[in-house]
Design a protein around this motif. Structure first.
Motif, PDB file in Angstrom:
ATOM      1  N   LYS A 141       0.856  -1.178   0.000  1.00  0.00           N
ATOM      2  CA  LYS A 141       0.000   0.000   0.000  1.00  0.00           C
ATOM      3  C   LYS A 141       0.899   1.238   0.000  1.00  0.00           C
ATOM      4  O   LYS A 141       1.886   1.283   0.729  1.00  0.00           O
ATOM      5  CB  LYS A 141      -0.901  -0.001   1.238  1.00  0.00           C
ATOM      6  N   GLN A 210      -8.236   2.212  -0.755  1.00  0.00           N
ATOM      7  CA  GLN A 210      -9.038   2.274   0.471  1.00  0.00           C
ATOM      8  C   GLN A 210      -9.107   3.714   0.949  1.00  0.00           C
ATOM      9  O   GLN A 210      -8.173   4.483   0.768  1.00  0.00           O
ATOM     10  CB  GLN A 210      -8.412   1.406   1.568  1.00  0.00           C
ATOM     11  N   ARG A 211     -10.247   4.029   1.560  1.00  0.00           N
ATOM     12  CA  ARG A 211     -10.406   5.378   2.094  1.00  0.00           C
ATOM     13  C   ARG A 211      -9.611   5.540   3.392  1.00  0.00           C
ATOM     14  O   ARG A 211      -9.329   4.565   4.064  1.00  0.00           O
ATOM     15  CB  ARG A 211     -11.873   5.632   2.416  1.00  0.00           C
ATOM     16  N   PRO A 212      -9.289   6.801   3.713  1.00  0.00           N
ATOM     17  CA  PRO A 212      -8.528   7.051   4.950  1.00  0.00           C
ATOM     18  C   PRO A 212      -9.208   6.465   6.187  1.00  0.00           C
ATOM     19  O   PRO A 212      -8.546   6.015   7.110  1.00  0.00           O
ATOM     20  CB  PRO A 212      -8.483   8.576   5.039  1.00  0.00           C
ATOM     21  N   GLU A 213     -10.550   6.425   6.192  1.00  0.00           N
ATOM     22  CA  GLU A 213     -11.263   5.868   7.344  1.00  0.00           C
ATOM     23  C   GLU A 213     -10.924   4.387   7.503  1.00  0.00           C
ATOM     24  O   GLU A 213     -10.959   3.839   8.599  1.00  0.00           O
ATOM     25  CB  GLU A 213     -12.781   6.000   7.175  1.00  0.00           C
ATOM     26  N   ALA A 214     -10.645   3.721   6.398  1.00  0.00           N
ATOM     27  CA  ALA A 214     -10.360   2.290   6.446  1.00  0.00           C
ATOM     28  C   ALA A 214      -8.900   2.012   6.746  1.00  0.00           C
ATOM     29  O   ALA A 214      -8.556   0.995   7.331  1.00  0.00           O
ATOM     30  CB  ALA A 214     -10.748   1.631   5.131  1.00  0.00           C
ATOM     31  N   THR A 215      -8.013   2.920   6.349  1.00  0.00           N
ATOM     32  CA  THR A 215      -6.593   2.655   6.534  1.00  0.00           C
ATOM     33  C   THR A 215      -6.112   3.132   7.890  1.00  0.00           C
ATOM     34  O   THR A 215      -5.090   2.660   8.377  1.00  0.00           O
ATOM     35  CB  THR A 215      -5.746   3.370   5.458  1.00  0.00           C
ATOM     36  N   GLY A 216      -6.822   4.088   8.475  1.00  0.00           N
ATOM     37  CA  GLY A 216      -6.377   4.661   9.733  1.00  0.00           C
ATOM     38  C   GLY A 216      -5.116   5.505   9.565  1.00  0.00           C
ATOM     39  O   GLY A 216      -4.420   5.798  10.529  1.00  0.00           O
ATOM     40  N   ASN A 224      -2.880   0.328  -3.920  1.00  0.00           N
ATOM     41  CA  ASN A 224      -3.349  -0.808  -3.130  1.00  0.00           C
ATOM     42  C   ASN A 224      -3.118  -2.039  -4.001  1.00  0.00           C
ATOM     43  O   ASN A 224      -4.021  -2.530  -4.667  1.00  0.00           O
ATOM     44  CB  ASN A 224      -4.830  -0.641  -2.760  1.00  0.00           C
ATOM     45  N   GLU A 256       3.713   0.479   2.556  1.00  0.00           N
ATOM     46  CA  GLU A 256       3.479  -0.489   3.621  1.00  0.00           C
ATOM     47  C   GLU A 256       3.338  -1.869   2.985  1.00  0.00           C
ATOM     48  O   GLU A 256       2.509  -2.087   2.105  1.00  0.00           O
ATOM     49  CB  GLU A 256       2.174  -0.107   4.333  1.00  0.00           C
ATOM     50  N   LEU A 257       4.190  -2.786   3.451  1.00  0.00           N
ATOM     51  CA  LEU A 257       4.200  -4.144   2.910  1.00  0.00           C
ATOM     52  C   LEU A 257       3.400  -5.049   3.844  1.00  0.00           C
ATOM     53  O   LEU A 257       3.582  -5.020   5.057  1.00  0.00           O
ATOM     54  CB  LEU A 257       5.660  -4.601   2.828  1.00  0.00           C
ATOM     55  N   THR A 258       2.479  -5.846   3.291  1.00  0.00           N
ATOM     56  CA  THR A 258       1.728  -6.799   4.117  1.00  0.00           C
ATOM     57  C   THR A 258       1.853  -8.202   3.532  1.00  0.00           C
ATOM     58  O   THR A 258       2.143  -8.371   2.355  1.00  0.00           O
ATOM     59  CB  THR A 258       0.231  -6.432   4.206  1.00  0.00           C
TER      60      THR A 258
ATOM     61  N   LEU B  13       5.086 -10.512   7.884  1.00  0.00           N
ATOM     62  CA  LEU B  13       5.698  -9.206   8.036  1.00  0.00           C
ATOM     63  C   LEU B  13       5.023  -8.473   9.184  1.00  0.00           C
ATOM     64  O   LEU B  13       3.844  -8.649   9.423  1.00  0.00           O
ATOM     65  CB  LEU B  13       5.536  -8.420   6.740  1.00  0.00           C
ATOM     66  N   GLN B  20      -4.478  -5.591   9.241  1.00  0.00           N
ATOM     67  CA  GLN B  20      -5.541  -4.585   9.249  1.00  0.00           C
ATOM     68  C   GLN B  20      -6.839  -5.209   8.764  1.00  0.00           C
ATOM     69  O   GLN B  20      -6.856  -5.920   7.762  1.00  0.00           O
ATOM     70  CB  GLN B  20      -5.158  -3.464   8.281  1.00  0.00           C
ATOM     71  N   ARG B  54     -15.757  -1.283   4.550  1.00  0.00           N
ATOM     72  CA  ARG B  54     -14.532  -0.657   4.093  1.00  0.00           C
ATOM     73  C   ARG B  54     -14.547   0.816   4.462  1.00  0.00           C
ATOM     74  O   ARG B  54     -13.527   1.400   4.795  1.00  0.00           O
ATOM     75  CB  ARG B  54     -14.430  -0.828   2.582  1.00  0.00           C
ATOM     76  N   ILE B  57     -13.973   0.538   8.327  1.00  0.00           N
ATOM     77  CA  ILE B  57     -12.780   0.445   9.025  1.00  0.00           C
ATOM     78  C   ILE B  57     -12.359  -0.446  10.117  1.00  0.00           C
ATOM     79  O   ILE B  57     -13.081  -1.286  10.519  1.00  0.00           O
ATOM     80  CB  ILE B  57     -12.722   1.643   9.829  1.00  0.00           C
TER      81      ILE B  57
END
Lengths: 273, 113
Positions: A141, A210-216, A224, A256-258, B13, B20, B54, B57
């Motif tokens: 992301k 994703q929206r900022p509300e979802a990513t925090g 994404n 950001e790596l997931t 990781l 999340q 989504r 959140i």
């Protein structure tokens, strides 16, 4: 794995079989330990083999997953979160042991025989599993910090003191220019980042942002992405990411790596039988 | 007994930190192979739910902190919670028998502390 006590439409008594994913029958994936809890915490996770495939399954009570009940249950966000995380946890337990095809949430069969029939009908998944051998899905992301992006954009024009009306218009114009510059920067960063990462992976998907509300996160997401990375080329992928970080860090971009994730993004949707 | 994969899967990781919620929902509800089972979960509904979640959140508490609470009035997500809300409103209304508002009662309590 035992059979089911009845057909799924028989009401809330009895149980059904929830399928998490499919592995090759020949892979030694071993036992799932008791700590691996599925969507029904009291039922152990097991393998059901048929031909060259094996389904990762767990019993679920029809009291929760029966046809009439489950549609009600999924409307409760905390119930859904718990079940979705359990689905993921089971697949994560299997992931390091064998290539797997992850199922979408809520694939439920009436009994063992129905699962076997599904495995026979989808025996072509054997080649999908062979293709997935030695790969894993990573998520990347990308975020653009707001204040840095603003600094990047054009400065307001200097000149003689303006009237209140004129300075309001100038400020409006400046804000609009900032927003445009920022949108353009996000677009450019997203496209370039995805291309660079995709080149170091076997396959790639750019998913909706994703929206900022979802990513925090305070910044706006510009990428994404999901990448099917070959274990043999993992360092190449990480170098590609490090390259992006150092090239675009100055402009306020962070990554950001997931993962590793089960390859959710790289198994084609079948759309039913 | 697990047999490690020769491919050498990297460790998760970010260590033990749970993924999340948005990332998990996006994958588990929207991706993964779709094979029709015997019990049909209406994917259209799920997709709608995903979109809403989504927006929502990480967690409802977090959202509340951020001042996002529109879903509480959303019949789709609120569902049976509506009944609870009505009950709560009714009981709140019951606290003002002589025109004294609940707010004043609370303020009174705070002054005494």
């Amino acid at each position: 794995v035992t059979g089911s006590a009845g057909r799924p439409d028989e009401g809330s008594r009895g149980s059904a079989l929830y399928v998490y994913g499919i592995v090759r029958a020949g892979d030694e994936i071993g036992q799932f330990d008791a700590a691996t809890q599925g969507v029904d915490a009291s039922s152990p996770i097991a393998l059901l083999r048929e031909g060259e495939l094996a389904a990762i399954v767990g019993e679920v009570p029809l009291a929760d997953f029966g046809q009439d009940v489950v549609m009600e249950r999924i409307r409760d966000p905390s119930w859904l979160e718990e079940k979705v995380r359990a689905h993921e946890a089971v697949l994560e337990a299997a992931l390091p042991r064998a290539p797997l095809v992850p199922f979408r949430f809520g694939t439920i069969f009436a009994n063992e025989e129905q699962v076997r029939r599904m495995l026979r009908e989808h025996d072509h998944l054997r080649s999908t599993l062979d293709d997935l051998e030695g790969t894993f899905e990573l998520g990347v992301k990308g975020f653009l910090e707001p204040e840095r992006a603003a600094a990047e954009a054009a400065q307001p024009e200097q000149g003689e003191p303006a009237s209140a009306g004129r300075s309001y218009l100038l400020r409006k114009q400046h804000d609009r220019r900032l927003a445009e510059a920022r949108a353009e920067l996000q677009m450019t960063l997203g496209t370039e980042s995805h291309e660079v990462l995709a080149a170091a992976a076997r396959d790639a998907r750019a998913n909706p942002l994703q929206r900022p509300e979802a990513t925090g996160r305070s910044g706006d997401m510009f990428l994404n992405g999901a990448y099917l990375v070959e274990a043999a080329r993992e360092s190449e992928f990480r170098e590609a990411l490090a390259g992006l970080e150092s090239r675009h860090g100055e402009a306020g971009a962070t990554y950001e790596l997931t993962g590793p994730w089960p390859p959710y993004n790289f198994v084609a949707a079948e759309g039913g039988l | 007994v697990s047999t490690p994969r020769s491919s050498g899967l990297p460790a998760r990781l970010g260590g033990r930190e749970p993924a999340q919620l948005a990332d998990v929902l996006e994958r588990v509800l929207d991706k993964g192979i779709v094979i029709a089972g015997d019990i049909q979960i209406n994917l259209l509904d799920i997709e709608l739910l995903t979109i809403k979640l989504r927006l929502l959140i990480a967690s409802a508490d977090k959202a509340k902190e951020m001042g996002i609470d529109w879903w509480q009035g959303d019949p789709f997500l609120a569902g049976r919670q509506l009944e609870d809300r009505i009950k709560r409103l009714e009981s709140e209304a019951g606290i003002e028998p002589n025109g004294g508002s609940r707010r004043e009662v609370q303020a009174e309590d705070e002054r005494q502390r």
